[in-house]
Design a protein around this motif. Structure first.
Motif, short mmCIF file in Angstrom:
data_model
loop_
_atom_site.label_atom_id
_atom_site.label_comp_id
_atom_site.label_asym_id
_atom_site.label_seq_id
_atom_site.Cartn_x
_atom_site.Cartn_y
_atom_site.Cartn_z
N ASP A 89 1.79 3.93 -7.44
CA ASP A 89 0.73 3.08 -8.73
C ASP A 89 1.44 3.42 -9.91
N ASP A 90 2.52 2.68 -10.24
CA ASP A 90 3.15 3.19 -11.49
C ASP A 90 3.89 2.19 -12.14
N ASP A 91 3.74 1.78 -13.42
CA ASP A 91 4.52 0.79 -13.86
C ASP A 91 6.17 0.60 -13.82
N SER A 120 0.77 -1.32 0.12
CA SER A 120 0.11 -0.14 0.22
C SER A 120 0.91 1.22 0.06
N ARG A 124 4.19 8.37 -1.95
CA ARG A 124 4.41 6.92 -2.21
C ARG A 124 5.80 6.65 -2.46
N ALA A 145 4.53 -3.22 -10.15
CA ALA A 145 4.18 -3.74 -8.69
C ALA A 145 3.85 -5.33 -8.57
#
Length: 149
Positions: free
Chosen positions: A39-41, A35, A124, A56
């Motif tokens: 949120d990124d490739d 968590s 993050r 991820a």
């Protein structure tokens, strides 16, 4: 079915996100650990002596294997910080207990860089890079002024 922990609050600082990361490692809480990641490739993790793990799904699989036997006795130490608009770099030393030859545990140290990015959901983790472990505690950072190259 395990309940997913809430993501870190959007107003948390990189320090607080980092604390969540290390707590998750200590507790072998894979959901909480994932968590804190962006949120990124292109997020990336390099485990001590390991290959570059990108994305991820791959990072999750690598930590799932790492935490399969339980939490890690790991403590972040000697944290140094560099921040800029939208990003932060923490370089630190991880102190951890590892199995010793003949049984028991011994201490080891790993030098780490954690990179944080500010996303629409808050800070993050975007990169975690760890050197191979050492049985010798690092002396600290060289703080003498220097010229690059």
């Amino acid at each position: 079915m395990a309940r997913r922990p809430p993501p870190p609050p959007a107003n948390e600082s990189p320090d607080e996100v980092e604390a969540r990361f290390y707590e998750a490692l200590q507790r072998a809480d894979l959901e909480r650990l994932m968590s804190v990641w962006a949120d990124d490739d292109e997020i990336v993790c390099v485990h001590p002596g390991g290959l570059r793990v990108v994305g991820a799904a791959a990072i999750r699989a690598s930590f799932e294997a790492l935490l399969a036997r339980g939490g890690l006795a790991i403590v972040p130490d000697q944290v140094r910080r560099l921040a800029w608009s939208g990003g932060a770099l923490h370089h630190l030393v991880e102190r951890l207990a590892v199995p010793a030859e003949g049984g028991g545990l011994r201490e080891a140290w790993v030098i780490v860089s954690n990179v944080y990015v500010r996303t629409p959901l808050g800070w993050r983790l975007a990169a975690h890079h760890a050197t191979p472990g050492s049985p010798q505690e690092p002396a600290g950072a060289l703080d003498a002024p220097s010229t690059l190259h």
